[in-house]
Design an enzyme around this catalytic site. Structure first.
Site, PDB file in Angstrom:
ATOM      1  N   LYS A 124       0.832  -1.214   0.000  1.00 35.07           N
ATOM      2  CA  LYS A 124       0.000   0.000   0.000  1.00 35.07           C
ATOM      3  C   LYS A 124       0.862   1.257   0.000  1.00 35.07           C
ATOM      4  CE  LYS A 124      -4.410  -1.723   1.384  1.00 35.07           C
ATOM      5  NZ  LYS A 124      -5.604  -1.642   2.184  1.00 35.07           N
TER       6      LYS A 124
ATOM      7  N   LYS B  65      -4.380 -10.068  -6.220  1.00 40.11           N
ATOM      8  CA  LYS B  65      -5.605 -10.294  -5.438  1.00 40.11           C
ATOM      9  C   LYS B  65      -6.728  -9.339  -5.882  1.00 40.11           C
ATOM     10  CE  LYS B  65      -5.909  -7.961  -1.165  1.00 40.11           C
ATOM     11  NZ  LYS B  65      -7.158  -7.733  -0.465  1.00 40.11           N
TER      12      LYS B  65
ATOM     13  N   LYS C  99     -10.811  -4.144  -3.296  1.00 39.64           N
ATOM     14  CA  LYS C  99     -11.883  -3.139  -3.327  1.00 39.64           C
ATOM     15  C   LYS C  99     -11.479  -1.857  -4.034  1.00 39.64           C
ATOM     16  CE  LYS C  99     -13.446  -3.828   1.179  1.00 39.64           C
ATOM     17  NZ  LYS C  99     -12.255  -3.578   1.932  1.00 39.64           N
TER      18      LYS C  99
HETATM   19  N1  AQP Z   1      -9.232 -11.061  -2.975  1.00 41.34           N
HETATM   20  C1  AQP Z   1      -9.491 -11.558  -1.777  1.00 41.34           C
HETATM   21  N2  AQP Z   1      -9.622 -12.890  -1.606  1.00 41.34           N
HETATM   22  C2  AQP Z   1      -9.891 -13.411  -0.386  1.00 41.34           C
HETATM   23  N3  AQP Z   1     -10.053 -12.657   0.711  1.00 41.34           N
HETATM   24  C3  AQP Z   1      -9.940 -11.329   0.578  1.00 41.34           C
HETATM   25  N4  AQP Z   1     -10.030 -10.327   1.482  1.00 41.34           N
HETATM   26  C4  AQP Z   1      -9.828  -9.146   0.846  1.00 41.34           C
HETATM   27  N5  AQP Z   1      -9.588  -9.359  -0.448  1.00 41.34           N
HETATM   28  C5  AQP Z   1      -9.648 -10.708  -0.642  1.00 41.34           C
HETATM   29  C6  AQP Z   1     -10.340 -10.529   2.884  1.00 41.34           C
HETATM   30  O1  AQP Z   1     -11.500  -9.777   3.175  1.00 41.34           O
HETATM   31  C7  AQP Z   1     -11.434  -9.294   4.509  1.00 41.34           C
HETATM   32  C8  AQP Z   1     -11.710  -7.840   4.527  1.00 41.34           C
HETATM   33  O2  AQP Z   1     -10.715  -7.174   3.809  1.00 41.34           O
HETATM   34  P1  AQP Z   1     -10.418  -5.678   4.180  1.00 41.34           P
HETATM   35  O3  AQP Z   1     -11.619  -4.884   3.923  1.00 41.34           O
HETATM   36  O4  AQP Z   1      -9.937  -5.610   5.547  1.00 41.34           O
HETATM   37  O5  AQP Z   1      -9.256  -5.143   3.339  1.00 41.34           O
HETATM   38  P2  AQP Z   1      -8.309  -5.676   2.287  1.00 41.34           P
HETATM   39  O6  AQP Z   1      -7.748  -6.996   2.683  1.00 41.34           O
HETATM   40  O7  AQP Z   1      -7.294  -4.678   2.028  1.00 41.34           O
HETATM   41  O8  AQP Z   1      -9.307  -5.828   1.126  1.00 41.34           O
HETATM   42  P3  AQP Z   1      -9.319  -5.098  -0.204  1.00 41.34           P
HETATM   43  O9  AQP Z   1     -10.526  -5.616  -0.876  1.00 41.34           O
HETATM   44  O10 AQP Z   1      -8.044  -5.288  -0.929  1.00 41.34           O
HETATM   45  O11 AQP Z   1      -9.530  -3.587   0.186  1.00 41.34           O
HETATM   46  P4  AQP Z   1      -8.627  -2.334  -0.118  1.00 41.34           P
HETATM   47  O12 AQP Z   1      -8.526  -2.292  -1.579  1.00 41.34           O
HETATM   48  O13 AQP Z   1      -9.393  -1.206   0.476  1.00 41.34           O
HETATM   49  O14 AQP Z   1      -7.308  -2.522   0.543  1.00 41.34           O
HETATM   50  C9  AQP Z   1     -10.044  -9.651   5.049  1.00 41.34           C
HETATM   51  O15 AQP Z   1     -10.135 -10.768   5.890  1.00 41.34           O
HETATM   52  C10 AQP Z   1      -9.260  -9.980   3.802  1.00 41.34           C
HETATM   53  O16 AQP Z   1      -8.269 -10.955   4.046  1.00 41.34           O
END
Ligand code: AQP
Length: 324
Positions: free
Chosen positions: A110, A192, A195
Site C-alpha cells: 500500500k 488479489k 476493493k
Molecule cells: N481477494 C481476496 N480474496 C480473499 N479474501 C480477501 N479479502 C480481501 N480481499 C480478498 C479478505 O477480506 C477481509 C476484509 O478485507 P479488508 O476490507 O480488511 O481489506 P483488504 O484486505 O485490504 O481488502 P481489499 O478488498 O483489498 O480492500 P482495499 O482495496 O481497500 O485494501 C479480510 O479478511 C481480507 O483478508
C-alpha cells in the site's frame, strides 16, 4: 469460541470478501460468540472521501445483514463507535517494534501504491488490528490469506504483552479457507481482487446482471481452451473455477469433468448465470435498506453498546497491568 473479524468500508464489498470471509462467518455464527465489525478507522489510512464514508459504512452493514448474519446472535458494530480500540492501539504501539510493522506485506504494497501519502496510520494499521482482536479476548479470526500475517503479528503482540505485564490477553489465531482464501483480480489473475482497484477487476455484491455478464465475459483467461485448474500455468481459468466451485458447492475436479471439451466462453456464460443467481438477494435487499436506513442505525448502535461493555472490561485489566 470467541470470534472477531471485520471488513473495511473502503469501497464496494466484492466476491473475495464474501467467499473467503463472510461465508466463514455464516458457518461460525450459530455455535460461537461472534463479533463482526465495520473497521472504518482502517479505511482512513489511505486517501478516501469523507463525504461518502458514512454511506460506505451503511453499505457494509447492509451486506452483513443480507448475507444472513443475525444482529441478535452476533455483535455487529462500527469500530469508531467504541473508543477503546484507539486507546488499546496506542498502548500496544509502545510494545511493537517498528521493524515488525515495516516488514508487513500490506504496508509495503500500500505504501508503494499511495507513494505520496504514506501516513503513520498505514504503518500502524496492524497495531490497530491487534487492538480490535485483543480487546474482545478473541480466539479465532476468520480472514483471507492476505490478512494472515497481521493476525500472526497480533498474536505476537499479545504474547509479548502477557510476558511483560502478566497474563492479560487470549492468543488469537487466523482461520483461513482451504479453497478461495485468495480470490484473484478478473483482469490480472496473479493479483488479489481488491476493493480499491478498477471496477472491471472485481465483482461487487451489488453488481447488476449486465455488469456481471460483461465483467465475466472480459475476464482474462489463459492460452488454450481447456477448463483445467492450474494456478501457476492457467491463473485466469483457475480463479474462475475456484469462484464457480465455491458458489455451486461442486468440487473443482467435478467442474473440470463437467466442462471437458467445452470452451472458455461456455464456461464463462455458466459462471455469470451462477453469479447472477447467487447475488440476487444482495441486489434486492439493497433498496430495502436504502429506503429505511434507521434499521441499520439501530442495529449498529445496539452492537456498539454490547461491544463497548466487553472492551471496557478488557481495558480495565490492561490499565491495571500497565500501571496506568
Ligand atoms: N481477494 C481476496 N480474496 C480473499 N479474501 C480477501 N479479502 C480481501 N480481499 C480478498 C479478505 O477480506 C477481509 C476484509 O478485507 P479488508 O476490507 O480488511 O481489506 P483488504 O484486505 O485490504 O481488502 P481489499 O478488498 O483489498 O480492500 P482495499 O482495496 O481497500 O485494501 C479480510 O479478511 C481480507 O483478508
Amino acid at each position: 469460541m470467541k470470534i472477531f473479524s471485520g471488513i473495511q468500508p473502503s469501497g464496494e464489498i466484492h466476491l473475495g470478501n464474501y467467499l473467503a470471509v463472510i461465508k466463514q462467518w455464516l458457518d461460525l455464527q450459530s455455535k460461537n460468540d461472534c463479533i463482526f465489525c465495520i473497521v472504518d478507522w482502517h479505511a482512513i489510512t489511505v486517501p478516501y472521501d469523507p463525504k461518502i464514508l458514512q454511506q460506505k459504512i451503511k453499505e457494509v452493514a447492509a451486506i452483513y445483514l443480507t448475507a444472513g448474519l443475525s444482529p441478535k446472535k452476533n455483535i455487529i458494530f462500527t469500530q469508531s463507535a467504541v473508543k477503546e480500540h484507539t486507546e488499546l492501539a496506542w498502548l500496544l504501539n509502545t510494545i511493537t517494534p517498528i521493524g515488525d510493522l515495516q516488514r508487513m506485506t500490506q504496508f509495503k504494497e500500500k505504501s508503494a501504491k499511495h507513494i505520496k501519502n504514506v501516513c503513520a496510520g498505514l504503518l500502524n494499521y496492524p497495531v490497530l488490528m491487534a487492538a480490535d482482536i485483543l480487546l474482545y479476548q478473541t480466539e479465532v479470526v476468520p480472514v483471507g490469506q492476505d490478512q494472515k500475517q497481521h493476525v500472526e503479528l497480533a498474536r505476537e503482540i499479545a504474547r509479548r504483552f502477557n510476558a511483560r505485564f502478566g497474563d492479560t490477553f487470549t492468543l488469537p489465531q487466523a482461520r483461513i479457507m482451504k479453497i478461495g482464501a485468495k480470490i484473484m483480480s478478473l483482469t490480472e489473475p496473479t493479483k488479489k481482487m481488491s476493493k480499491s482497484d478498477k471496477p472491471e477487476t472485481c465483482i461487487g455484491l451489488f453488481d447488476t446482471p449486465e455488469q456481471i455478464k460483461k465483467k465475466i465475459a472480459s475476464a482474462t483467461t489463459d492460452s488454450g481452451q481447456e477448463i483445467k485448474y492450474n494456478p501457476n500455468e492457467k491463473p485466469g481459468i483457475s480463479n474462475l473455477l475456484t469462484i464457480h466451485s465455491l458458489l455451486s458447492n461442486k468440487t473443482i475436479k467435478d467442474l473440470e469433468n463437467e466442462f471437458t471439451g467445452q470452451n472458455y466462453q461456455t464456461f464463462k456464460q455458466k459462471l455469470a448465470e451462477l453469479l447472477i443467481e447467487n447475488l440476487e438477494p444482495f441486489r434486492n435487499k439493497k433498496s430495502e435498506f436504502e429506503k429505511n436506513p434507521a434499521i441499520i442505525d439501530k442495529i449498529l448502535a445496539n452492537g456498539a453498546s454490547r461491544a463497548e461493555k466487553i472492551a471496557q472490561e478488557t481495558m480495565e485489566k490492561v490499565r491495571l497491568a500497565m500501571g496506568l
